[in-house]
Design a protein around this motif. Structure first.
Motif, PDB file in Angstrom:
ATOM      1  N   ALA A 195       0.837  -1.188   0.000  1.00  0.00           N
ATOM      2  CA  ALA A 195       0.000   0.000   0.000  1.00  0.00           C
ATOM      3  C   ALA A 195       0.873   1.239   0.000  1.00  0.00           C
ATOM      4  O   ALA A 195       1.820   1.359   0.764  1.00  0.00           O
ATOM      5  N   ALA A 196       0.521   2.189  -0.887  1.00  0.00           N
ATOM      6  CA  ALA A 196       1.260   3.436  -0.923  1.00  0.00           C
ATOM      7  C   ALA A 196       0.899   4.270   0.294  1.00  0.00           C
ATOM      8  O   ALA A 196      -0.181   4.167   0.852  1.00  0.00           O
ATOM      9  N   VAL A 223      -4.659   4.434  -3.172  1.00  0.00           N
ATOM     10  CA  VAL A 223      -3.880   4.400  -1.939  1.00  0.00           C
ATOM     11  C   VAL A 223      -4.741   3.888  -0.791  1.00  0.00           C
ATOM     12  O   VAL A 223      -5.796   4.453  -0.499  1.00  0.00           O
ATOM     13  N   ILE A 224      -4.314   2.808  -0.155  1.00  0.00           N
ATOM     14  CA  ILE A 224      -4.910   2.369   1.110  1.00  0.00           C
ATOM     15  C   ILE A 224      -4.163   3.074   2.237  1.00  0.00           C
ATOM     16  O   ILE A 224      -2.962   2.891   2.406  1.00  0.00           O
ATOM     17  N   ASP A 225      -4.876   3.899   2.983  1.00  0.00           N
ATOM     18  CA  ASP A 225      -4.263   4.666   4.071  1.00  0.00           C
ATOM     19  C   ASP A 225      -4.078   3.754   5.273  1.00  0.00           C
ATOM     20  O   ASP A 225      -4.960   3.625   6.123  1.00  0.00           O
ATOM     21  N   PRO A 238       0.451  14.268  -6.444  1.00  0.00           N
ATOM     22  CA  PRO A 238      -0.949  14.392  -6.041  1.00  0.00           C
ATOM     23  C   PRO A 238      -1.733  13.107  -6.320  1.00  0.00           C
ATOM     24  O   PRO A 238      -1.559  12.460  -7.349  1.00  0.00           O
ATOM     25  N   VAL A 239      -2.587  12.745  -5.384  1.00  0.00           N
ATOM     26  CA  VAL A 239      -3.485  11.599  -5.518  1.00  0.00           C
ATOM     27  C   VAL A 239      -4.872  12.061  -5.111  1.00  0.00           C
ATOM     28  O   VAL A 239      -5.052  12.595  -4.018  1.00  0.00           O
ATOM     29  N   ILE A 277      -1.629  -4.086  -1.687  1.00  0.00           N
ATOM     30  CA  ILE A 277      -1.835  -4.871  -0.485  1.00  0.00           C
ATOM     31  C   ILE A 277      -2.116  -3.952   0.700  1.00  0.00           C
ATOM     32  O   ILE A 277      -1.413  -2.969   0.919  1.00  0.00           O
ATOM     33  N   GLY A 278      -3.138  -4.276   1.466  1.00  0.00           N
ATOM     34  CA  GLY A 278      -3.513  -3.493   2.625  1.00  0.00           C
ATOM     35  C   GLY A 278      -3.239  -4.222   3.925  1.00  0.00           C
ATOM     36  O   GLY A 278      -2.445  -5.164   3.983  1.00  0.00           O
TER      37      GLY A 278
END
Length: 598
Positions: free
Chosen positions: A86-87, A393-395, A126-127, A356-357
């Motif tokens: 995950a980013a 993006v999974i935070d 930016p996302v 992946i999260g």
């Protein structure tokens, strides 16, 4: 159309109205000369805490036979791409944790935390998330009653998106379209900070909104980075449709998808060797996992076009434990892994990429498509957690815990304010509900047999599977509990955990039929014919080549080309797009209108 230009100042817990300017709309945009006011308000509805350390008018007709989205067009099985962690978004030091968040941030214990989740690749650019549309929001900014279609009698539309990796001082624009025609452009300098959530409000006074398709595009440095669209329909337009429930059955050796019409009670078989159904918001597509190949394909993720009654394979991954389709149809959330440590996986349907999260299972999308509820791991037990998703993006640091217990299979309410889930209550499994603002779960069922796989119906009731007399039945109960009502008794054999049913909306997505634009009138020079080349629907310059001569035609314009009578071959091209070719016959004293638009 007059451009809206302003400097946007956004501060925490503050909303700012950005200018109202008189706008004169043209007839073919269906505003037909009426002076109106378009008012845009933009505000940072909630300042997320720094736990993220990193994305015409016309008669209406049903869109039942619409073309399927480009990313879901027929394609061969894709090769498995390497899964990427995950980013993570860079944490701005100037922000502090907000006191307004309704539930505490839970630190995952070492046994459950993935060490590469919060220290992996950093998002430097930016996302933005996809844009969702609603008519109201919670006090902390989450949109309520999110939809793709609204009555034209409303007086306000709220467009909301999340962002990360932004920089103050960047030029950005909000571009509104009616159909394919740009009707408003607001230019600003970004000063909302590196990350957060933003809402843009559009209000049309006087004449009100015109029924049709609207689209909002967010541009950074002149390049589109996010968009979303919605439909407005006349109050008297027929939009109701029967609710259909896609559910899987198990005969001891294979799964099958069936379709239940809640209005008639009729059940029809749909797909063999298929499970994990998920509807698209327009009900034109049903996502599912094929346990065996269909029409010569291979096992993997497929989509069934309901209008065409044909299935298309999207990929050949076979490790799906469940499937959740994002409201914008761009991502699939699932869980991968065997045994007791599955992990959330975010998969793009447009790219060969899987993110992946955290450790988790049974993911479910929130109505606006920017949060996942899932079965996660805490220091004490499994429970229901939420995590925010910003584009791809999974935070990993936004994980929040809603419940503590042996809980699974969460599902969001249509307004996003409650989550219903399954809890192991000892002798059986029961259905519970909990507010997304936190608090104690409320038990909805109390049976001596297992209840599982709850989902919300459009009328506010909760549909779930109940193992009665050795078979999984379909049962409904009010959201505040009460007496359950059996909707369907099936002969599905017991399965350790039945798939979550997929419930269709109770409305038809209505697509207004646009009136064809009038053909431009041109003068034909003596001894010539004229070829009228239209680039009215495109926002790129066209290069039109005919008789070995190139003609540059700007966007949203047409060009009348005098030619000698004859038979011609032409080619039209746009930067970075596919070209088109055709044949045109030019007659003496007449104008020809070839179909050139891409």
């Amino acid at each position: 159309m007059t451009d809206l230009k302003s400097e946007t100042k956004i501060t925490r817990n503050r909303k700012i109205w950005l200018i109202g300017v008189p706008v004169l709309a043209v007839c073919y945009l269906a505003f037909c000369g009426a002076a109106t006011w378009m008012i845009f308000r933009q505000g940072e509805e909630t300042q997320l805490p720094p736990h993220v350390t990193a994305p015409a008018a016309g008669e209406a007709e049903a869109e039942s036979d619409a073309e399927y989205p480009p990313q879901l067009a027929p394609k061969s099985a894709r090769a498995n791409a390497d899964a990427t962690p995950a980013a993570v978004v860079k944490n701005p030091t100037q922000q502090t944790i907000s006191d307004q968040l309704p539930a505490p941030v839970v630190q995952m214990p070492a046994a459950c935390r993935q060490t590469n989740l919060s220290a992996s690749s950093v998002v430097t650019g930016p996302v933005l998330s996809p844009i969702s549309f609603s008519t109201r929001s919670t006090p902390d900014g989450w949109p309520l009653d999110v939809g793709l279609q609204f009555p034209a009698s409303i007086d306000k539309i709220q467009a909301t998106f999340s962002f990360a990796g932004m920089e103050n001082g960047m030029p950005w624009e909000r571009v509104w379209y009616f159909g394919d025609q740009e009707i408003f452009r607001g230019e600003s300098t970004w000063n909302a900070g590196a990350r957060g959530q933003l809402s843009v409000f559009s209000t049309v006074a006087q004449a009100g909104f015109v029924p049709g398709r609207y689209r909002l595009e967010i541009q950074l440095n002149g390049e589109p980075v996010s968009q979303g669209e919605f439909y407005l329909v006349s109050d008297d337009a027929p939009t109701n449709r029967p609710v259909e429930v896609a559910f899987s059955t198990w005969d001891g050796s294979r799964h099958q998808l069936d379709l239940l019409n809640l209005e008639t009670g009729e059940v029809a078989p749909l797909l063999e060797f298929a499970r994990h159904p998920a509807w698209s918001p327009d009900t034109n597509g049903l996502l599912f996992v094929a346990e065996d190949g269909i029409d010569g394909g291979t096992p993997g993720l497929w989509v069934h076009n309901m209008a065409q009654q044909k299935s298309y394979q999207l990929n050949d991954y076979t490790d799906y434990r469940s499937v959740a389709w994002s409201p914008q149809r761009t991502f699939v959330a699932t869980a991968s892994g065997q045994g007791e440590t599955p992990r959330l996986v975010l998969q793009s349907l447009e790219e060969k990429r899987r993110v992946i999260g955290p450790v988790g299972d049974d993911p479910a999308w929130s109505p606006e498509g920017r949060r996942l509820a899932y079965r996660g791991c805490s220091a004490k037990n499994w429970g229901i957690f939420t995590v925010e998703v910003i584009g791809p993006v999974i935070d990993g640091d936004s994980i929040r815990q809603l419940t503590e217990g042996d809980d699974r299979q969460p599902a969001w309410s249509p307004d996003g304010q409650q989550v219903v889930f399954v809890r192991d209550a000892g002798e059986s499994t029961e259905i519970f509900a909990v507010s997304t603002a936190g608090g104690s779960p409320v038990q909805l069922t109390d049976d001596s047999w297992p209840d599982a796989a709850p989902v919300w119906l459009p009328d506010g009731r909760i549909l779930y599977r109940s193992l009665r007399d050795g078979a999984w039945t379909l049962v409904a109960v009010d959201a505040d509990g009460g007496t359950p009502v059996i909707l369907l008794e099936t002969d599905s054999a017991p399965d350790w955990q039945p798939d979550r049913p997929a419930v269709s909306p109770d409305y038809v997505l209505v697509k207004p039929t646009p009136a064809p634009p009038p053909k431009p009138r041109v003068q034909v020079p003596p001894g010539k014919g004229v070829l009228v080349v239209s680039n009215l629907k495109n926002n790129d310059e066209m290069t039109f080549t005919i008789d070995n001569i190139e003609h540059k035609i700007p966007p949203f314009t047409y060009r009348a080309l005098p030619l000698n009578p004859g038979h011609y071959t032409w080619t039209a091209s746009w930067p970075g797009k596919n070209s088109r070719s055709g044949i045109a016959d030019v007659a003496l004293g007449q104008a020809a209108y070839p179909v050139v638009e891409r």
